[in-house]
Design a protein around this motif. Structure first.
Motif, PDB file in Angstrom:
ATOM      1  N   TRP A  22       2.248  13.428  -0.668  1.00 36.85           N
ATOM      2  CA  TRP A  22       3.394  13.535   0.257  1.00 36.85           C
ATOM      3  C   TRP A  22       3.477  12.307   1.152  1.00 36.85           C
ATOM      4  O   TRP A  22       4.564  11.818   1.440  1.00 36.85           O
ATOM      5  CB  TRP A  22       3.259  14.805   1.101  1.00 36.85           C
ATOM      6  CG  TRP A  22       4.433  15.029   2.009  1.00 36.85           C
ATOM      7  CD1 TRP A  22       5.704  15.349   1.644  1.00 36.85           C
ATOM      8  CD2 TRP A  22       4.440  14.939   3.437  1.00 36.85           C
ATOM      9  NE1 TRP A  22       6.523  15.488   2.747  1.00 36.85           N
ATOM     10  CE2 TRP A  22       5.758  15.241   3.868  1.00 36.85           C
ATOM     11  CE3 TRP A  22       3.470  14.655   4.389  1.00 36.85           C
ATOM     12  CZ2 TRP A  22       6.115  15.255   5.213  1.00 36.85           C
ATOM     13  CZ3 TRP A  22       3.823  14.673   5.726  1.00 36.85           C
ATOM     14  CH2 TRP A  22       5.133  14.959   6.130  1.00 36.85           C
ATOM     15  N   MET A  23       2.327  11.771   1.608  1.00 35.76           N
ATOM     16  CA  MET A  23       2.341  10.572   2.438  1.00 35.76           C
ATOM     17  C   MET A  23       2.818   9.363   1.639  1.00 35.76           C
ATOM     18  O   MET A  23       3.417   8.435   2.194  1.00 35.76           O
ATOM     19  CB  MET A  23       0.941  10.324   3.009  1.00 35.76           C
ATOM     20  CG  MET A  23       0.544  11.253   4.136  1.00 35.76           C
ATOM     21  SD  MET A  23       1.678  11.197   5.546  1.00 35.76           S
ATOM     22  CE  MET A  23       1.587   9.497   6.042  1.00 35.76           C
ATOM     23  N   GLN A  24       2.574   9.347   0.321  1.00 35.88           N
ATOM     24  CA  GLN A  24       3.141   8.265  -0.505  1.00 35.88           C
ATOM     25  C   GLN A  24       4.664   8.300  -0.451  1.00 35.88           C
ATOM     26  O   GLN A  24       5.319   7.254  -0.338  1.00 35.88           O
ATOM     27  CB  GLN A  24       2.655   8.405  -1.943  1.00 35.88           C
ATOM     28  CG  GLN A  24       1.193   8.063  -2.148  1.00 35.88           C
ATOM     29  CD  GLN A  24       0.757   8.257  -3.582  1.00 35.88           C
ATOM     30  OE1 GLN A  24       1.244   9.151  -4.277  1.00 35.88           O
ATOM     31  NE2 GLN A  24      -0.159   7.415  -4.047  1.00 35.88           N
ATOM     32  N   ALA A  25       5.243   9.509  -0.517  1.00 32.19           N
ATOM     33  CA  ALA A  25       6.702   9.631  -0.444  1.00 32.19           C
ATOM     34  C   ALA A  25       7.214   9.238   0.941  1.00 32.19           C
ATOM     35  O   ALA A  25       8.286   8.633   1.070  1.00 32.19           O
ATOM     36  CB  ALA A  25       7.112  11.061  -0.785  1.00 32.19           C
ATOM     37  N   GLU A 151       2.636  -0.048 -10.424  1.00 29.86           N
ATOM     38  CA  GLU A 151       2.266  -1.012  -9.387  1.00 29.86           C
ATOM     39  C   GLU A 151       2.718  -0.536  -8.015  1.00 29.86           C
ATOM     40  O   GLU A 151       1.983  -0.640  -7.022  1.00 29.86           O
ATOM     41  CB  GLU A 151       2.871  -2.373  -9.705  1.00 29.86           C
ATOM     42  CG  GLU A 151       2.474  -3.449  -8.710  1.00 29.86           C
ATOM     43  CD  GLU A 151       3.092  -4.795  -9.061  1.00 29.86           C
ATOM     44  OE1 GLU A 151       2.890  -5.756  -8.281  1.00 29.86           O
ATOM     45  OE2 GLU A 151       3.775  -4.888 -10.106  1.00 29.86           O
ATOM     46  N   LEU A 152       3.952  -0.021  -7.948  1.00 27.41           N
ATOM     47  CA  LEU A 152       4.465   0.463  -6.668  1.00 27.41           C
ATOM     48  C   LEU A 152       3.702   1.684  -6.174  1.00 27.41           C
ATOM     49  O   LEU A 152       3.399   1.800  -4.981  1.00 27.41           O
ATOM     50  CB  LEU A 152       5.956   0.773  -6.797  1.00 27.41           C
ATOM     51  CG  LEU A 152       6.648   1.283  -5.523  1.00 27.41           C
ATOM     52  CD1 LEU A 152       6.483   0.297  -4.379  1.00 27.41           C
ATOM     53  CD2 LEU A 152       8.130   1.560  -5.804  1.00 27.41           C
ATOM     54  N   ILE A 153       3.338   2.584  -7.088  1.00 26.60           N
ATOM     55  CA  ILE A 153       2.608   3.770  -6.666  1.00 26.60           C
ATOM     56  C   ILE A 153       1.210   3.397  -6.171  1.00 26.60           C
ATOM     57  O   ILE A 153       0.636   4.058  -5.294  1.00 26.60           O
ATOM     58  CB  ILE A 153       2.535   4.803  -7.813  1.00 26.60           C
ATOM     59  CG1 ILE A 153       2.202   6.198  -7.244  1.00 26.60           C
ATOM     60  CG2 ILE A 153       1.503   4.400  -8.849  1.00 26.60           C
ATOM     61  CD1 ILE A 153       3.264   6.812  -6.434  1.00 26.60           C
ATOM     62  N   LYS A 158      -2.394   2.850  -1.252  1.00 31.11           N
ATOM     63  CA  LYS A 158      -3.164   2.167  -0.216  1.00 31.11           C
ATOM     64  C   LYS A 158      -2.610   2.469   1.183  1.00 31.11           C
ATOM     65  O   LYS A 158      -3.375   2.653   2.126  1.00 31.11           O
ATOM     66  CB  LYS A 158      -3.146   0.659  -0.474  1.00 31.11           C
ATOM     67  CG  LYS A 158      -3.917   0.239  -1.716  1.00 31.11           C
ATOM     68  CD  LYS A 158      -3.875  -1.262  -1.884  1.00 31.11           C
ATOM     69  CE  LYS A 158      -4.663  -1.690  -3.121  1.00 31.11           C
ATOM     70  NZ  LYS A 158      -4.649  -3.166  -3.310  1.00 31.11           N
ATOM     71  N   LYS A 159      -1.296   2.511   1.302  1.00 30.05           N
ATOM     72  CA  LYS A 159      -0.710   2.831   2.601  1.00 30.05           C
ATOM     73  C   LYS A 159      -1.014   4.267   3.015  1.00 30.05           C
ATOM     74  O   LYS A 159      -1.257   4.555   4.191  1.00 30.05           O
ATOM     75  CB  LYS A 159       0.803   2.616   2.552  1.00 30.05           C
ATOM     76  CG  LYS A 159       1.209   1.157   2.447  1.00 30.05           C
ATOM     77  CD  LYS A 159       2.721   1.029   2.491  1.00 30.05           C
ATOM     78  CE  LYS A 159       3.151  -0.424   2.411  1.00 30.05           C
ATOM     79  NZ  LYS A 159       4.641  -0.562   2.456  1.00 30.05           N
ATOM     80  N   ALA A 160      -0.981   5.191   2.054  1.00 33.67           N
ATOM     81  CA  ALA A 160      -1.258   6.590   2.381  1.00 33.67           C
ATOM     82  C   ALA A 160      -2.698   6.801   2.794  1.00 33.67           C
ATOM     83  O   ALA A 160      -3.005   7.689   3.600  1.00 33.67           O
ATOM     84  CB  ALA A 160      -0.917   7.478   1.183  1.00 33.67           C
ATOM     85  N   ALA A 161      -3.622   5.966   2.247  1.00 34.44           N
ATOM     86  CA  ALA A 161      -5.035   6.101   2.606  1.00 34.44           C
ATOM     87  C   ALA A 161      -5.343   5.476   3.947  1.00 34.44           C
ATOM     88  O   ALA A 161      -6.385   5.777   4.551  1.00 34.44           O
ATOM     89  CB  ALA A 161      -5.906   5.465   1.524  1.00 34.44           C
ATOM     90  N   ARG A 162      -4.475   4.597   4.417  1.00 37.46           N
ATOM     91  CA  ARG A 162      -4.708   3.928   5.693  1.00 37.46           C
ATOM     92  C   ARG A 162      -4.240   4.818   6.849  1.00 37.46           C
ATOM     93  O   ARG A 162      -3.117   5.323   6.831  1.00 37.46           O
ATOM     94  CB  ARG A 162      -3.959   2.595   5.720  1.00 37.46           C
ATOM     95  CG  ARG A 162      -4.316   1.714   6.919  1.00 37.46           C
ATOM     96  CD  ARG A 162      -3.481   0.451   6.918  1.00 37.46           C
ATOM     97  NE  ARG A 162      -3.591  -0.259   5.652  1.00 37.46           N
ATOM     98  CZ  ARG A 162      -2.576  -0.562   4.884  1.00 37.46           C
ATOM     99  NH1 ARG A 162      -1.349  -0.200   5.250  1.00 37.46           N
ATOM    100  NH2 ARG A 162      -2.749  -1.215   3.760  1.00 37.46           N
ATOM    101  N   LYS A 163      -5.089   5.015   7.833  1.00 39.61           N
ATOM    102  CA  LYS A 163      -4.749   5.834   8.994  1.00 39.61           C
ATOM    103  C   LYS A 163      -3.930   5.022   9.992  1.00 39.61           C
ATOM    104  O   LYS A 163      -4.297   3.896  10.356  1.00 39.61           O
ATOM    105  CB  LYS A 163      -6.014   6.355   9.674  1.00 39.61           C
ATOM    106  CG  LYS A 163      -6.852   7.281   8.800  1.00 39.61           C
ATOM    107  CD  LYS A 163      -6.064   8.545   8.452  1.00 39.61           C
ATOM    108  CE  LYS A 163      -6.890   9.499   7.609  1.00 39.61           C
ATOM    109  NZ  LYS A 163      -6.122  10.711   7.223  1.00 39.61           N
ATOM    110  N   VAL A 164      -2.843   5.598  10.422  1.00 37.74           N
ATOM    111  CA  VAL A 164      -1.969   4.947  11.405  1.00 37.74           C
ATOM    112  C   VAL A 164      -2.398   5.395  12.793  1.00 37.74           C
ATOM    113  O   VAL A 164      -2.617   6.585  13.039  1.00 37.74           O
ATOM    114  CB  VAL A 164      -0.493   5.305  11.144  1.00 37.74           C
ATOM    115  CG1 VAL A 164       0.402   4.619  12.163  1.00 37.74           C
ATOM    116  CG2 VAL A 164      -0.112   4.904   9.729  1.00 37.74           C
TER     117      VAL A 164
END
Length: 429
Positions: A22-25, A151-153, A158-164
């Motif tokens: 869901w965070m990927q979306a 590639e995009l997924i 990586k963005k979804a695994a990174r904590k904001v």
């Protein structure tokens, strides 16, 4: 997405299989530029939106309370509501059940479902299947992805695994450099041309002199309009006996026009008690009584000269003076005129004369109560404030006629005040 499509049974998307997908979306929607908020005001899609989505993805049951998110993320409740609206409009959150906002009842938070929109699957070439043909469309699951979307997924993963995290404010709280013990700081700035602190020996001996600090020339702070209103309300509650149980904010609101015109609390009290004094025991709703008494007074006494005349007339009132000197503990008694006092003394002299030995007392025959006019009856009842007068009337007229003339209440009050062992009459109670 319109409001009608923001429900689970009307959405075209699918329920996310895990918070990670869901965070990927969420990151794809924020970076694609396809979503535009419907609101022309308020915050836009940004790091705060991703931060709230990250907190929602960590919930076991997707039931985020606005107050909880605001307290956890140190945001305002309005900001949280704005970003939740954007997540719903983007098709990432849908209602399962909507919360209640009943005044006076228990408020329940809305229950959401994390949804992956169909445009995300189409853009990345994700294939989905419906395993149960009788199940709703939102229960379909992904089974594969096209080669061009891998590639995009991966970047979205990586963005979804990174904590904001929230960005810290870069505004420095002090203009000084960070102080460390023994000047052991790691500051990269040069110390050339800067002042250094004196040694401890010089500070202990007092040999180092510092310039005298500049004294501030600002005087006492002046009250604004609201402060002046509260000051007048507090003075009235403190000094006026029948307003001591009133609320200061309510009294300040009632007297706001007087405070804006520069009235003092004595002038407000004089305007309220101009026609008749007020007994604290009778003031059940002091603020309402004050509002009724001073209604339009700021227009009637618009200049200070007229207010001074009003206060002078109030202070010179004999009834008000007697009422103040009585300590506000009993209502003021009517003041008899000089002619009435003289008439009462003459009546008392006639009634106090002894009757002859060979006949009964005929004062009752001289004073026939059936022939008295209404004004004369009221005059006799006014004299009943004196217990000696009531005692003389009982001696001359008798108990029955005296009570008919003066009423039982006045006679009983007089007898209670003048109880004597040698007096034959007793109160009726």
């Amino acid at each position: 997405m319109i409001a009608a499509s923001q429900w689970l049974n009307t959405t075209a998307g699918r329920i996310a299989t895990c918070p990670y997908s869901w965070m990927q979306a969420v990151h794809w929607v924020g970076g694609s530029g396809l979503y535009t908020p419907s609101r022309t005001h308020g915050p836009k899609w940004g790091p705060t939106t991703v931060l709230i989505a990250q907190e929602i993805s960590a919930l076991t049951e997707c039931r985020p309370s606005v107050a909880y998110l605001a307290r956890k993320l140190k945001l305002s409740e309005r900001t949280v509501q704005y970003h939740l609206d954007m997540l719903r409009e983007a098709g990432l959150l849908v209602y399962r059940t909507k919360g209640t906002r009943i005044t006076g009842g228990i408020r329940q938070a809305s229950v959401y479902e994390r949804v992956v929109p169909t445009v995300f699957d189409e853009a990345l070439g994700i294939r989905t299947v419906q395993r149960d043909e009788t199940a709703p469309a939102y229960t379909r699951v992904p089974v594969g992805i096209a080669e061009e979307g891998r590639e995009l997924i991966g970047k979205l993963a990586k963005k979804a695994a990174r904590k904001v995290r929230r960005r810290r404010s870069r505004t420095r709280t002090s203009g000084r450099s960070r102080c460390t013990p023994m000047q052991g700081g790691t500051s990269a700035s040069s110390t050339a041309g800067t002042s250094t602190s004196p040694s401890e020996t010089k500070l202990a001996s007092g040999s180092t002199s510092h310039p005298t600090q500049k004294k501030t020339s600002r005087g006492p702070q002046k009250l604004n309009t609201v402060g002046r209103r509260y000051q007048l309300g507090q003075e009235l509650v403190t000094n006026v006996p029948w307003l001591q149980k009133a609320s200061t904010p309510r009294v300040s609101w009632i007297t706001r026009h007087c405070a804006d015109a520069g009235w003092t609390w004595q002038e407000v009290q004089a305007a309220a008690e101009e026609h008749s004094p007020i007994d604290p025991a009778d003031a059940r709703r002091p603020s309402g009584l004050l509002a009724h008494r001073i209604k339009g007074a700021h227009l009637l006494y618009a200049d200070p000269a007229s207010r001074r005349l009003m206060v002078t007339a109030w202070e010179d009132s004999r009834a008000q003076e007697h009422f103040r000197h009585a300590g506000y503990d009993q209502p003021a008694q009517p003041i008899a005129s000089r002619a009435a006092d003289q008439a009462m003394r003459s009546i008392r002299t006639v009634l106090s004369q002894p009757a002859p030995d060979d006949c009964t007392f005929h004062a009752a025959g001289d004073l026939d109560i059936t022939t008295l006019s209404r004004e004369e009856v009221l005059e006799h009842r006014a004299y009943a404030a004196d217990p000696e007068y009531v005692r003389a009337m009982l001696t001359s007229l008798g108990n029955r006629d005296t009570r008919r003339l003066l009423t039982n209440k006045l006679v009983d009050q007089a007898l209670v005040r003048t109880r004597h062992d040698d007096f034959t009459f007793t109160p009726a109670f």
